[in-house]
Every structure is written in structure tokens, then in C-alpha cells.
Design a protein around this motif. Sequence first.
Motif, PDB file in Angstrom:
ATOM      1  N   ALA A  12      10.422  -0.621   0.594  1.00  0.00           N
ATOM      2  CA  ALA A  12       9.752   0.602   1.049  1.00  0.00           C
ATOM      3  C   ALA A  12      10.181   1.789   0.202  1.00  0.00           C
ATOM      4  O   ALA A  12      11.286   1.813  -0.344  1.00  0.00           O
ATOM      5  N   TYR A  13       9.284   2.767   0.098  1.00  0.00           N
ATOM      6  CA  TYR A  13       9.602   3.994  -0.645  1.00  0.00           C
ATOM      7  C   TYR A  13       9.065   5.176   0.148  1.00  0.00           C
ATOM      8  O   TYR A  13       7.846   5.318   0.307  1.00  0.00           O
ATOM      9  N   LEU A  14       9.965   6.010   0.657  1.00  0.00           N
ATOM     10  CA  LEU A  14       9.572   7.142   1.485  1.00  0.00           C
ATOM     11  C   LEU A  14      10.185   8.431   0.960  1.00  0.00           C
ATOM     12  O   LEU A  14      11.298   8.419   0.430  1.00  0.00           O
ATOM     13  N   TYR A  15       9.469   9.507   1.118  1.00  0.00           N
ATOM     14  CA  TYR A  15      10.046  10.793   0.757  1.00  0.00           C
ATOM     15  C   TYR A  15      10.891  11.289   1.938  1.00  0.00           C
ATOM     16  O   TYR A  15      10.749  10.812   3.075  1.00  0.00           O
ATOM     17  N   PRO A  16      11.838  12.209   1.729  1.00  0.00           N
ATOM     18  CA  PRO A  16      12.834  12.582   2.750  1.00  0.00           C
ATOM     19  C   PRO A  16      12.273  12.944   4.118  1.00  0.00           C
ATOM     20  O   PRO A  16      12.817  12.525   5.140  1.00  0.00           O
TER      21      PRO A  16
ATOM     22  N   SER B 233       4.740   2.743   1.643  1.00  0.00           N
ATOM     23  CA  SER B 233       5.207   3.998   1.078  1.00  0.00           C
ATOM     24  C   SER B 233       4.314   5.136   1.558  1.00  0.00           C
ATOM     25  O   SER B 233       3.126   4.922   1.843  1.00  0.00           O
ATOM     26  N   TYR B 234       4.894   6.319   1.646  1.00  0.00           N
ATOM     27  CA  TYR B 234       4.136   7.513   2.022  1.00  0.00           C
ATOM     28  C   TYR B 234       4.557   8.639   1.101  1.00  0.00           C
ATOM     29  O   TYR B 234       5.728   9.018   1.063  1.00  0.00           O
ATOM     30  N   LEU B 235       3.601   9.147   0.332  1.00  0.00           N
ATOM     31  CA  LEU B 235       3.883  10.220  -0.621  1.00  0.00           C
ATOM     32  C   LEU B 235       2.854  11.331  -0.477  1.00  0.00           C
ATOM     33  O   LEU B 235       1.715  11.090  -0.072  1.00  0.00           O
ATOM     34  N   LEU B 236       3.257  12.530  -0.850  1.00  0.00           N
ATOM     35  CA  LEU B 236       2.340  13.666  -0.853  1.00  0.00           C
ATOM     36  C   LEU B 236       1.794  13.871  -2.262  1.00  0.00           C
ATOM     37  O   LEU B 236       2.480  13.610  -3.260  1.00  0.00           O
ATOM     38  N   LYS B 237       0.576  14.382  -2.353  1.00  0.00           N
ATOM     39  CA  LYS B 237      -0.035  14.636  -3.644  1.00  0.00           C
ATOM     40  C   LYS B 237       0.676  15.750  -4.405  1.00  0.00           C
ATOM     41  O   LYS B 237       0.473  15.911  -5.609  1.00  0.00           O
ATOM     42  N   SER B 238       1.504  16.494  -3.700  1.00  0.00           N
ATOM     43  CA  SER B 238       2.274  17.560  -4.342  1.00  0.00           C
ATOM     44  C   SER B 238       3.555  17.044  -4.991  1.00  0.00           C
ATOM     45  O   SER B 238       4.251  17.790  -5.671  1.00  0.00           O
ATOM     46  N   HIS B 239       3.875  15.776  -4.796  1.00  0.00           N
ATOM     47  CA  HIS B 239       5.087  15.217  -5.390  1.00  0.00           C
ATOM     48  C   HIS B 239       4.928  15.012  -6.896  1.00  0.00           C
ATOM     49  O   HIS B 239       3.818  15.075  -7.444  1.00  0.00           O
ATOM     50  N   ARG B 240       6.039  14.722  -7.546  1.00  0.00           N
ATOM     51  CA  ARG B 240       6.045  14.545  -8.991  1.00  0.00           C
ATOM     52  C   ARG B 240       5.370  13.237  -9.391  1.00  0.00           C
ATOM     53  O   ARG B 240       5.328  12.286  -8.624  1.00  0.00           O
ATOM     54  N   VAL B 241       4.864  13.200 -10.617  1.00  0.00           N
ATOM     55  CA  VAL B 241       4.262  11.983 -11.157  1.00  0.00           C
ATOM     56  C   VAL B 241       5.252  10.828 -11.108  1.00  0.00           C
ATOM     57  O   VAL B 241       4.912   9.704 -10.734  1.00  0.00           O
ATOM     58  N   ASN B 242       6.499  11.096 -11.473  1.00  0.00           N
ATOM     59  CA  ASN B 242       7.509  10.040 -11.495  1.00  0.00           C
ATOM     60  C   ASN B 242       7.766   9.452 -10.112  1.00  0.00           C
ATOM     61  O   ASN B 242       8.167   8.290  -9.987  1.00  0.00           O
ATOM     62  N   ASP B 243       7.546  10.247  -9.055  1.00  0.00           N
ATOM     63  CA  ASP B 243       7.723   9.727  -7.701  1.00  0.00           C
ATOM     64  C   ASP B 243       6.702   8.634  -7.422  1.00  0.00           C
ATOM     65  O   ASP B 243       7.030   7.599  -6.829  1.00  0.00           O
ATOM     66  N   LEU B 244       5.475   8.860  -7.827  1.00  0.00           N
ATOM     67  CA  LEU B 244       4.437   7.855  -7.595  1.00  0.00           C
ATOM     68  C   LEU B 244       4.695   6.599  -8.425  1.00  0.00           C
ATOM     69  O   LEU B 244       4.558   5.470  -7.929  1.00  0.00           O
ATOM     70  N   LEU B 245       5.096   6.780  -9.663  1.00  0.00           N
ATOM     71  CA  LEU B 245       5.389   5.622 -10.518  1.00  0.00           C
ATOM     72  C   LEU B 245       6.543   4.806  -9.945  1.00  0.00           C
ATOM     73  O   LEU B 245       6.500   3.568  -9.932  1.00  0.00           O
ATOM     74  N   GLU B 246       7.559   5.504  -9.475  1.00  0.00           N
ATOM     75  CA  GLU B 246       8.696   4.805  -8.871  1.00  0.00           C
ATOM     76  C   GLU B 246       8.267   4.090  -7.599  1.00  0.00           C
ATOM     77  O   GLU B 246       8.724   2.976  -7.315  1.00  0.00           O
ATOM     78  N   ALA B 247       7.386   4.713  -6.836  1.00  0.00           N
ATOM     79  CA  ALA B 247       6.895   4.090  -5.601  1.00  0.00           C
ATOM     80  C   ALA B 247       6.139   2.805  -5.918  1.00  0.00           C
ATOM     81  O   ALA B 247       6.305   1.792  -5.225  1.00  0.00           O
TER      82      ALA B 247
ATOM     83  N   ILE C  60       0.821  -1.211   0.000  1.00  0.00           N
ATOM     84  CA  ILE C  60       0.000   0.000   0.000  1.00  0.00           C
ATOM     85  C   ILE C  60       0.857   1.264   0.000  1.00  0.00           C
ATOM     86  O   ILE C  60       1.800   1.383   0.781  1.00  0.00           O
ATOM     87  N   ILE C  61       0.488   2.181  -0.880  1.00  0.00           N
ATOM     88  CA  ILE C  61       1.110   3.501  -0.937  1.00  0.00           C
ATOM     89  C   ILE C  61       0.111   4.508  -0.378  1.00  0.00           C
ATOM     90  O   ILE C  61      -0.997   4.649  -0.902  1.00  0.00           O
TER      91      ILE C  61
END
Length: 215
Positions: A123-127, A100-114, A78-79
Motif C-alpha cells: 500500500a502507498y498512502l499520503y500522511p 493507494s490514495y494520492l492527491l493531484k496536487s502531490h509531486r510527480v515522484n509521489d505517483l511514480l513511487e506509488a 489501483i491508485i
Amino acid sequence: MISVLIVDDHEIVRAGIKMMIDEQPDMKVIGEAGDGQEAVQKAQDLMPDVVIMDLNLPKKSGIVAIREITEENDEIKIIALTMHDGREYIFGALQAGASSYLLKSHRVNDLLEAVRTVSKGEAYLYPNATKFLLEDYIWKSAGVRAHTLMNLSGREQEVLSYLAKGYTNREVAERLFVSIKTIESHRSKIMEKLNLKTRPALVEYAAKNGFLDFS
């Protein structure tokens, strides 16, 4: 092919994510859900590889839905995709079972990579999320516990744990076989003893003091 379930209460958001995912040669959206309850059911029915989950959902919160999905099948990754970057939301989602935890303000490529990363079991986390986890590890390693914790009874600590994990007063009452009024009373006393004013503050306190352990 990575199968994906999209969960968001805004149809236009789901449509945008679906278009982006379906453009990828190695991903395919197999379902959508508009609330937490539907998300749990569709995850069980469709068995996606990855669920992209908003946290603010009707009927059942995203954090509760994450926990229920991963408890039923921990092979589903789950992301958490949200607009909230607060510590309490990050801890709640990750400890409920999100990979994974991402913000909706992140880039499209961040979500695809996640999506690609968590589908491999990683796991995939933003800084900022990583920073909070490191701070929490240091906090716990140092054995720091708020002295007010000792003022809570065993039942109050149990109620605190459930509330911090996203359960409603009614859900806590059902699990503990007591009335909603009893839970409301416990919650009021907990907030007073810990000198907390809001639910996010309660969740942050719980995260720092080990009450968000979903194991």
C-alpha cells in the motif's frame, strides 16, 4: 515492465500522466479510459498491473469502478488519484479496494513511487490518509457507535451501506428488487433520522460505523 491503465475524464490529464509514465524505463501505459464504465471494461480486457483512477467520473463513479475491478481481479492494483482529500473519499476508495490514495496536487515522484509500490502488492498512502485510518481504527477499537444507529431499520441500514459505497438510487433499487421511489424514500428517512444534510456526511457516518466493509 509495469503495465498501467489511466482513467480520467479529462484528456489533457491523461496525456500528461501518460507522458510521465512512458518516460520511465520500468513502466508503460497500455490503455486509457474516460469514464468509470469504460475503466471496468478496459481493466478486464487489458489486465494492467496498475490502474490510476480518478474518483469523479461520468457513467460510473470511480469508487464503484474500483470495487468492480478488484472484485473481478484482485491482482490488479489501483491508485486513486483525485483532488479530494476528504475522509469520506479516502475511506470509500480504500475500502472499495484501492491500494493507494494520492492527491493531484502531490509531486510527480509521489505517483511514480506509488505505481512501483502497489505493483509489488504493497500500500502507498499520503500522511493525511494514514492519519484518518488510524483514527478510524481507534474509533472502532473503542466500540464507539452513534446512538442514532439504533433508530435505523435493517433495510435502512442495508440501503445506507449501498449508498455510502457509491451506488446510485437506481443501482440500489436493482440490487434490492424494489422501485427507485422506495429507495428515495429510504434515503430521505435515513438522512432525517441521522440528522445528515449531504451525501459526503452520510458517507463519513457510514465509514465511522462500519458500513463501508466491502468484504
